[in-house]
Scaffold this motif. Structure first.
Motif, mmCIF file in Angstrom:
data_model
loop_
_atom_site.group_PDB
_atom_site.id
_atom_site.type_symbol
_atom_site.label_atom_id
_atom_site.label_comp_id
_atom_site.label_asym_id
_atom_site.label_seq_id
_atom_site.Cartn_x
_atom_site.Cartn_y
_atom_site.Cartn_z
ATOM 1 N N GLU A 1 6.040 3.964 1.676
ATOM 2 C CA GLU A 1 7.060 2.986 2.046
ATOM 3 C C GLU A 1 6.649 2.245 3.318
ATOM 4 O OE1 GLU A 1 11.835 2.887 3.109
ATOM 5 O OE2 GLU A 1 11.017 4.563 1.964
ATOM 6 N N ALA A 2 5.932 2.923 4.207
ATOM 7 C CA ALA A 2 5.421 2.276 5.416
ATOM 8 C C ALA A 2 4.238 1.379 5.092
ATOM 9 C CB ALA A 2 5.023 3.328 6.449
ATOM 10 N N ASP A 3 3.367 1.828 4.192
ATOM 11 C CA ASP A 3 2.213 1.019 3.764
ATOM 12 C C ASP A 3 1.609 1.645 2.525
ATOM 13 O OD1 ASP A 3 0.103 -1.011 3.986
ATOM 14 O OD2 ASP A 3 -1.179 0.700 4.443
ATOM 15 N N GLY A 4 1.399 0.834 1.497
ATOM 16 C CA GLY A 4 0.861 1.343 0.245
ATOM 17 C C GLY A 4 -0.540 1.909 0.374
ATOM 18 N N SER A 5 -1.398 1.239 1.139
ATOM 19 C CA SER A 5 -2.770 1.725 1.303
ATOM 20 C C SER A 5 -2.798 3.073 2.004
ATOM 21 C CB SER A 5 -3.609 0.711 2.090
ATOM 22 O OG SER A 5 -3.867 -0.447 1.323
ATOM 23 N N ALA A 6 -1.968 3.220 3.029
ATOM 24 C CA ALA A 6 -1.901 4.501 3.736
ATOM 25 C C ALA A 6 -1.403 5.596 2.805
ATOM 26 C CB ALA A 6 -0.993 4.384 4.962
ATOM 27 N N GLY A 7 -0.375 5.273 2.001
ATOM 28 C CA GLY A 7 0.133 6.257 1.060
ATOM 29 C C GLY A 7 -0.898 6.649 0.017
ATOM 30 N N TRP A 8 -1.660 5.675 -0.458
ATOM 31 C CA TRP A 8 -2.693 5.945 -1.471
ATOM 32 C C TRP A 8 -3.756 6.891 -0.915
ATOM 33 C CZ3 TRP A 8 -2.615 4.773 -6.534
ATOM 34 C CH2 TRP A 8 -3.798 4.898 -7.263
ATOM 35 N N VAL A 9 -4.211 6.627 0.280
ATOM 36 C CA VAL A 9 -5.215 7.506 0.889
ATOM 37 C C VAL A 9 -4.631 8.895 1.128
ATOM 38 C CG1 VAL A 9 -6.613 7.875 2.969
ATOM 39 C CG2 VAL A 9 -6.552 5.623 1.887
ATOM 40 N N ALA A 10 -3.385 8.955 1.608
ATOM 41 C CA ALA A 10 -2.751 10.251 1.842
ATOM 42 C C ALA A 10 -2.557 11.021 0.545
ATOM 43 C CB ALA A 10 -1.409 10.055 2.542
ATOM 44 N N SER A 11 -2.370 10.324 -0.562
ATOM 45 C CA SER A 11 -2.116 11.003 -1.836
ATOM 46 C C SER A 11 -3.272 11.899 -2.252
ATOM 47 C CB SER A 11 -1.825 9.978 -2.942
ATOM 48 O OG SER A 11 -3.004 9.318 -3.390
ATOM 49 N N PHE A 12 -4.452 11.643 -1.712
ATOM 50 C CA PHE A 12 -5.607 12.478 -2.067
ATOM 51 C C PHE A 12 -5.563 13.847 -1.390
ATOM 52 C CE2 PHE A 12 -6.924 8.456 -3.660
ATOM 53 C CZ PHE A 12 -7.745 8.761 -4.735
ATOM 54 N N GLY A 13 -4.496 14.088 -0.635
ATOM 55 C CA GLY A 13 -4.256 15.453 -0.186
ATOM 56 C C GLY A 13 -4.021 16.400 -1.345
ATOM 57 N N ASP A 14 -3.702 15.841 -2.535
ATOM 58 C CA ASP A 14 -3.566 16.681 -3.733
ATOM 59 C C ASP A 14 -4.906 17.260 -4.167
ATOM 60 O OD1 ASP A 14 -4.530 14.071 -4.959
ATOM 61 O OD2 ASP A 14 -4.375 15.339 -6.742
ATOM 62 N N GLY A 15 -5.998 16.743 -3.607
ATOM 63 C CA GLY A 15 -7.327 17.201 -3.988
ATOM 64 C C GLY A 15 -7.559 18.682 -3.758
ATOM 65 N N ALA A 16 -6.770 19.289 -2.872
ATOM 66 C CA ALA A 16 -6.903 20.728 -2.661
ATOM 67 C C ALA A 16 -6.647 21.503 -3.947
ATOM 68 C CB ALA A 16 -5.932 21.185 -1.567
ATOM 69 N N CYS A 17 -5.825 20.931 -4.838
ATOM 70 C CA CYS A 17 -5.564 21.598 -6.120
ATOM 71 C C CYS A 17 -6.777 21.526 -7.030
ATOM 72 C CB CYS A 17 -4.349 20.968 -6.797
ATOM 73 S SG CYS A 17 -2.807 21.253 -5.905
#
Length: 388
Positions: free
Chosen positions: A83-99
């Protein structure tokens, strides 16, 4: 005083407890989102901010210092960042990579998290590049596009194809330290410009077999979060970015509709019947898609807690993720259209939201082709490797 719609948390959700750092981080992201687009990447200090609010440790096993958060908790965090920034959210979404990394051998995981759980992982899986076996593991060469977040990553995964590899049609992923990877700038796009989704290049790098995993295969760690289907989770972690972007677009539209006069002398936007009608439809569309998204998430999570995943439930999660991405993009288009010429400027949040949400909906895991695959499975058709 009546609360405005942008002040009301959708569905009355309780936000994840990520500490006092999150509001400050979100304000910083909003203030600098134009800078991220120009730089074509999220800056290193924001990546450090993601670490502080728990993005990268959220899905890491507790035995390695992680938090093992639920999928819904992680998605709500990514939604707020988006909601603050789509690009920031997209990069943060790769925190799922731990799975995904949880499919690595236990000893390898111990090495990855030896210095703590906040390890930044980026991956570019397709197209699979041919690799050959050697005495030391696999010799890996090639170039892979769309490595989102790679400029800030410590580890990078790439998809490889090995002759006679018994993976059941699932891709093998070689995980390598970022210093062994060349990042080739190649991200000149209309949306999600700040994600740094460049090409990554490897040249004759030997990757030990214990540093490879089967994407969508069985995890090494037996915990509920790793029973949750990792491929489905990756799709929904991306889709929730669209939900956050759309929320930002609607908030922007509501704010300007209440006060911005028309240069032609027409009533302010909020007093025009067609604006009122379309805003109501867009609000209902977004909340409906979001509700389906989190309802499917909780249903699948309950099955993971009980130890057995029903393929139909996983299929519904994929359907909910794709629906969220597509509906969010439509909401952003509606908001941008209603705003008129104010959405034409490149620095406009509405213009950014429209373009960013379009890119989210174009992702291979979220485009309309996945709707057809979900329908095929729901109607009793055959499953395909990697779906759901």
């Amino acid at each position: 005083m009546n609360a405005s719609p942008e002040m009301i948390p959708p569905d009355g959700d309780v936000k994840p407890a990520t500490g006092d750092n999150l509001p400050t981080l979100l304000a910083e992201i909003r203030a600098r989102r134009n800078d991220f687009a120009v730089a074509q990447q999220i800056s290193g200090d924001i990546i450090e901010g993601f670490k502080r609010v728990g993005v990268y440790r959220a899905m890491v096993a507790k035995r390695f210092g992680g938090e093992e958060r639920t999928p819904a908790e992680f998605c709500r965090l990514i939604e707020r960042i988006s909601e603050a920034d789509g690009s920031a959210g997209w990069v943060a979404s790769f925190g799922d990579g731990a799975c995904n990394l949880a499919a690595l051998p236990d000893e390898t995981l111990g090495k990855i998290y030896a210095n703590g759980p906040d390890v930044v992982y980026s991956a570019a899986i397709f197209p699979l590049q041919p690799a050959r076996r050697s005495t030391g593991g696999f010799v890996v060469s090639g170039a892979w596009p769309f490595a989102s977040g790679s400029p800030g990553a410590a580890l990078i995964g790439v998809g490889i194809a090995v002759e006679d590899d018994p993976t059941g049609g699932l891709p093998r992923v070689a995980v390598v330290p970022a210093e062994k990877v060349t990042i080739r700038p190649h991200w000149d796009v209309i949306g999600l410009q700040g994600t740094g989704s460049h090409d990554v290049v490897l040249e004759d790098i030997i990757v030990p077999e214990e540093w490879t995993l089967i994407r969508g295969g069985s995890p090494t760690l037996d915990r509920p979060i790793y029973r949750y289907p990792s491929v489905a989770f990756a799709a929904q972690a991306h889709a929730v970015v669209g939900i956050g972007i759309a929320r930002s677009a609607l908030n922007e539209l509501i704010a300007i509709s209440r006060s911005r006069p028309s240069i032609t002398g027409a009533p302010v936007m909020g007093q025009r019947g067609y604006v009122q009608l379309e805003t109501a439809k867009a609000e209902a569309k977004l909340r409906s898609a979001r509700s389906f998204f989190y309802e499917a998430t909780e249903e699948l999570w309950n099955e993971a807690l009980n130890g057995s995943i029903n393929p139909n439930t996983a299929t519904l999660m994929r359907l909910a993720a794709t629906n969220a991405a597509l509906q969010s993009a439509e909401v952003c288009n509606i908001a941008s259209s209603l705003a008129g010429t104010g959405s034409l400027y490149t620095a406009s949040n509405l213009a950014r939201a429209m373009c960013d949400s379009f890119v989210v909906a174009q992702h291979a895991a979220l485009n309309e082709g996945t709707l057809q695959r979900a329908g095929q499975l729901l109607l009793g058709g055959p499953a395909q490797p990697g779906f759901p």
